[in-house]
Scaffold this motif. Sequence first.
Motif, PDB file in Angstrom:
ATOM      1  N   GLY A 143      -0.099  59.785   5.454  1.00 21.14           N
ATOM      2  CA  GLY A 143       0.346  60.784   4.493  1.00 21.14           C
ATOM      3  C   GLY A 143       1.128  61.900   5.166  1.00 21.14           C
ATOM      4  N   GLN A 144       0.661  62.352   6.315  1.00 19.90           N
ATOM      5  CA  GLN A 144       1.369  63.407   7.051  1.00 19.90           C
ATOM      6  C   GLN A 144       2.753  62.937   7.458  1.00 19.90           C
ATOM      7  OE1 GLN A 144      -1.416  64.100  10.228  1.00 19.90           O
ATOM      8  NE2 GLN A 144      -2.707  65.481   9.015  1.00 19.90           N
ATOM      9  N   ARG A 145       2.840  61.703   7.935  1.00 28.52           N
ATOM     10  CA  ARG A 145       4.138  61.170   8.376  1.00 28.52           C
ATOM     11  C   ARG A 145       5.087  60.988   7.197  1.00 28.52           C
ATOM     12  NH1 ARG A 145       2.540  55.857  11.295  1.00 28.52           N
ATOM     13  NH2 ARG A 145       4.810  55.691  11.580  1.00 28.52           N
ATOM     14  N   MET A 146       4.562  60.496   6.076  1.00 32.50           N
ATOM     15  CA  MET A 146       5.416  60.268   4.916  1.00 32.50           C
ATOM     16  C   MET A 146       5.919  61.579   4.338  1.00 32.50           C
ATOM     17  SD  MET A 146       3.664  57.015   2.931  1.00 32.50           S
ATOM     18  CE  MET A 146       5.067  56.907   1.808  1.00 32.50           C
ATOM     19  N   ARG A 147       5.051  62.588   4.266  1.00 35.62           N
ATOM     20  CA  ARG A 147       5.489  63.875   3.729  1.00 35.62           C
ATOM     21  C   ARG A 147       6.518  64.537   4.651  1.00 35.62           C
ATOM     22  NH1 ARG A 147       0.017  63.928   2.404  1.00 35.62           N
ATOM     23  NH2 ARG A 147      -0.523  65.214   4.202  1.00 35.62           N
ATOM     24  N   ALA A 148       6.350  64.350   5.974  1.00 32.94           N
ATOM     25  CA  ALA A 148       7.317  64.911   6.918  1.00 32.94           C
ATOM     26  C   ALA A 148       8.674  64.223   6.765  1.00 32.94           C
ATOM     27  CB  ALA A 148       6.803  64.762   8.346  1.00 32.94           C
ATOM     28  N   ALA A 149       8.667  62.903   6.623  1.00 34.79           N
ATOM     29  CA  ALA A 149       9.917  62.163   6.442  1.00 34.79           C
ATOM     30  C   ALA A 149      10.596  62.550   5.135  1.00 34.79           C
ATOM     31  CB  ALA A 149       9.642  60.658   6.470  1.00 34.79           C
ATOM     32  N   GLN A 150       9.787  62.762   4.102  1.00 34.38           N
ATOM     33  CA  GLN A 150      10.337  63.168   2.820  1.00 34.38           C
ATOM     34  C   GLN A 150      10.970  64.557   2.912  1.00 34.38           C
ATOM     35  OE1 GLN A 150      10.505  61.360   0.017  1.00 34.38           O
ATOM     36  NE2 GLN A 150      11.560  63.014  -1.061  1.00 34.38           N
ATOM     37  N   ALA A 151      10.304  65.469   3.607  1.00 39.81           N
ATOM     38  CA  ALA A 151      10.822  66.826   3.745  1.00 39.81           C
ATOM     39  C   ALA A 151      12.142  66.841   4.514  1.00 39.81           C
ATOM     40  CB  ALA A 151       9.793  67.716   4.437  1.00 39.81           C
ATOM     41  N   GLN A 152      12.295  65.914   5.464  1.00 38.55           N
ATOM     42  CA  GLN A 152      13.504  65.848   6.273  1.00 38.55           C
ATOM     43  C   GLN A 152      14.566  64.931   5.670  1.00 38.55           C
ATOM     44  OE1 GLN A 152      12.135  64.630  10.137  1.00 38.55           O
ATOM     45  NE2 GLN A 152      10.802  66.421  10.389  1.00 38.55           N
ATOM     46  N   LEU A 153      14.240  64.347   4.496  1.00 37.33           N
ATOM     47  CA  LEU A 153      15.165  63.416   3.826  1.00 37.33           C
ATOM     48  C   LEU A 153      15.581  62.283   4.756  1.00 37.33           C
ATOM     49  CD1 LEU A 153      17.434  65.977   1.915  1.00 37.33           C
ATOM     50  CD2 LEU A 153      15.396  64.786   1.089  1.00 37.33           C
ATOM     51  N   ASP A 154      14.579  61.798   5.525  1.00 38.54           N
ATOM     52  CA  ASP A 154      14.824  60.717   6.488  1.00 38.54           C
ATOM     53  C   ASP A 154      14.608  59.380   5.786  1.00 38.54           C
ATOM     54  OD1 ASP A 154      14.939  58.944   8.591  1.00 38.54           O
ATOM     55  OD2 ASP A 154      13.817  60.225   9.965  1.00 38.54           O
ATOM     56  N   ALA A 155      15.674  58.804   5.232  1.00 37.08           N
ATOM     57  CA  ALA A 155      15.567  57.573   4.458  1.00 37.08           C
ATOM     58  C   ALA A 155      15.109  56.407   5.315  1.00 37.08           C
ATOM     59  CB  ALA A 155      16.910  57.249   3.806  1.00 37.08           C
ATOM     60  N   ALA A 156      15.597  56.336   6.555  1.00 36.40           N
ATOM     61  CA  ALA A 156      15.214  55.228   7.437  1.00 36.40           C
ATOM     62  C   ALA A 156      13.713  55.262   7.727  1.00 36.40           C
ATOM     63  CB  ALA A 156      16.009  55.308   8.739  1.00 36.40           C
ATOM     64  N   ALA A 157      13.198  56.455   7.998  1.00 39.18           N
ATOM     65  CA  ALA A 157      11.763  56.577   8.268  1.00 39.18           C
ATOM     66  C   ALA A 157      10.943  56.235   7.036  1.00 39.18           C
ATOM     67  CB  ALA A 157      11.434  57.992   8.750  1.00 39.18           C
ATOM     68  N   MET A 158      11.402  56.674   5.859  1.00 39.47           N
ATOM     69  CA  MET A 158      10.684  56.373   4.626  1.00 39.47           C
ATOM     70  C   MET A 158      10.634  54.865   4.379  1.00 39.47           C
ATOM     71  SD  MET A 158       9.404  59.029   3.232  1.00 39.47           S
ATOM     72  CE  MET A 158       9.070  58.353   1.601  1.00 39.47           C
ATOM     73  N   THR A 159      11.735  54.181   4.645  1.00 43.68           N
ATOM     74  CA  THR A 159      11.760  52.728   4.464  1.00 43.68           C
ATOM     75  C   THR A 159      10.792  52.052   5.421  1.00 43.68           C
ATOM     76  OG1 THR A 159      14.078  52.815   3.764  1.00 43.68           O
ATOM     77  CG2 THR A 159      13.225  50.688   4.529  1.00 43.68           C
ATOM     78  N   GLU A 160      10.761  52.515   6.651  1.00 41.72           N
ATOM     79  CA  GLU A 160       9.851  51.935   7.642  1.00 41.72           C
ATOM     80  C   GLU A 160       8.398  52.200   7.288  1.00 41.72           C
ATOM     81  OE1 GLU A 160       8.831  52.368  12.434  1.00 41.72           O
ATOM     82  OE2 GLU A 160      10.600  53.337  11.574  1.00 41.72           O
ATOM     83  N   LEU A 161       8.118  53.417   6.806  1.00 42.80           N
ATOM     84  CA  LEU A 161       6.740  53.778   6.477  1.00 42.80           C
ATOM     85  C   LEU A 161       6.258  53.086   5.205  1.00 42.80           C
ATOM     86  CD1 LEU A 161       6.834  57.600   7.279  1.00 42.80           C
ATOM     87  CD2 LEU A 161       5.666  55.816   8.572  1.00 42.80           C
ATOM     88  N   ARG A 162       7.177  52.715   4.331  1.00 39.93           N
ATOM     89  CA  ARG A 162       6.772  52.073   3.078  1.00 39.93           C
ATOM     90  C   ARG A 162       6.076  50.737   3.347  1.00 39.93           C
ATOM     91  NH1 ARG A 162      11.278  52.470   0.782  1.00 39.93           N
ATOM     92  NH2 ARG A 162      10.853  54.543  -0.081  1.00 39.93           N
ATOM     93  N   SER A 163       6.549  50.015   4.349  1.00 45.42           N
ATOM     94  CA  SER A 163       5.894  48.749   4.703  1.00 45.42           C
ATOM     95  C   SER A 163       4.485  48.997   5.213  1.00 45.42           C
ATOM     96  CB  SER A 163       6.725  48.028   5.770  1.00 45.42           C
ATOM     97  OG  SER A 163       6.069  46.855   6.205  1.00 45.42           O
ATOM     98  N   GLU A 164       4.321  50.014   6.047  1.00 47.13           N
ATOM     99  CA  GLU A 164       2.982  50.365   6.548  1.00 47.13           C
ATOM    100  C   GLU A 164       2.086  50.818   5.405  1.00 47.13           C
ATOM    101  OE1 GLU A 164       0.967  53.470   9.778  1.00 47.13           O
ATOM    102  OE2 GLU A 164       3.140  53.114   9.769  1.00 47.13           O
ATOM    103  N   ARG A 165       2.684  51.555   4.461  1.00 48.20           N
ATOM    104  CA  ARG A 165       1.911  52.005   3.300  1.00 48.20           C
ATOM    105  C   ARG A 165       1.387  50.822   2.491  1.00 48.20           C
ATOM    106  NH1 ARG A 165       4.905  53.768  -2.060  1.00 48.20           N
ATOM    107  NH2 ARG A 165       5.082  51.498  -1.972  1.00 48.20           N
ATOM    108  N   ASP A 166       2.254  49.860   2.216  1.00 51.95           N
ATOM    109  CA  ASP A 166       1.843  48.711   1.406  1.00 51.95           C
ATOM    110  C   ASP A 166       0.727  47.924   2.089  1.00 51.95           C
ATOM    111  OD1 ASP A 166       3.695  49.440  -0.448  1.00 51.95           O
ATOM    112  OD2 ASP A 166       5.219  47.998   0.189  1.00 51.95           O
ATOM    113  N   GLN A 167       0.813  47.805   3.403  1.00 50.87           N
ATOM    114  CA  GLN A 167      -0.235  47.097   4.143  1.00 50.87           C
ATOM    115  C   GLN A 167      -1.566  47.835   4.046  1.00 50.87           C
ATOM    116  OE1 GLN A 167       0.532  46.733   8.326  1.00 50.87           O
ATOM    117  NE2 GLN A 167      -1.243  45.418   8.716  1.00 50.87           N
ATOM    118  N   LEU A 168      -1.519  49.157   4.195  1.00 51.54           N
ATOM    119  CA  LEU A 168      -2.752  49.946   4.129  1.00 51.54           C
ATOM    120  C   LEU A 168      -3.332  49.922   2.715  1.00 51.54           C
ATOM    121  CD1 LEU A 168      -4.778  51.785   5.496  1.00 51.54           C
ATOM    122  CD2 LEU A 168      -3.275  53.729   5.011  1.00 51.54           C
TER     123      LEU A 168
END
Length: 319
Positions: free
Chosen positions: A80-105
């Motif tokens: 959650g901390q990583r996703m909110r940080a990526a969202q705040a920075q508008l880092d689309a690449a990081a959000m895409t990468e984290l989405r896969s980790e999110r779905d697994q969790l």
Amino acid sequence: MPPDDSGAAALAAALAQLYAVAPDEFVTTRTRLVQEAKAAKDTALAKELGRARRPTVAAWAVNAVVREHPEHAQRLQVLGQRMRAAQAQLDAAAMTELRSERDQLLGTWADDADAAGRRAGRPLTSAVGEEVRATLIAALAEEEAMQAVLSGHLTRALRYSGFGEVDLSEAVVRTSSGAVLSVVPAAAQDEPAAEAGAPEAKPGRKGTERHTSPRTAAEDEAAAAREAADRERVDAAREAHAAAVEAATEAGLALDQARDRADETRWRVEELEGQLKQARAEHRAAEQAATEAARARRSAEVEVARADKALRDARARPD
């Protein structure tokens, strides 16, 4: 006034026990804990426990995973901390990468929540599974929602619509201070303490003027009578306060029991709706099978009629 650490510890221990039981055991366990607190003359603890609401099935399943798999809770918090940080920075690449980790969790949480439900004799329906998933997504989106989920005392599912704040009203156990599992506020003193260094009030003294004239026996008796009346009023007020607290606790229990019955009927309706949906599907399949069987029977009857005619024709022909 500083918090009462022993009271906070007793409340935390009681709530941990209460929210660890299966949904069907919640009401009886809460009633027992409240009665034990009353027997111990701990009115504050009884009042706090009486306010605790039974969690929905989805909330109970999330609490079970938090309690049984702290490693999943930690992963959820970090993600959650990583996703909110990526969202705040508008880092689309990081959000895409984290989405896969999110779905697994989320898949891991779903499996563990379903396993907890099965152990409790209440397998999770698809609707409840969706509520569990929505709750975790809300926790990933907002820090306060994450704290509510990780408290292990969630009372209902959460939902994040993609904007705004997550609605946490009546979604997590809160003490009378309004905080999640905060220290129980100590009761206010009946009378204010004297300020340090303040002169002690004495009969016959007003400001700096001192009355030295002796009091008569009648005046002493009148003063004693006033003090006795004051004590009686204070005692009566204390008894009225205790009775009001007791009545409020009982009313809170009655309210929660009514809510529990409403929750139970809602769960039952969900179960019956699921059974009805399955029964309708089986009915449609049976009707389809009956239609096909009727069609096959008509075809067979036509073939029998043809065979009968062929047999009659064969017998009618001369040798």
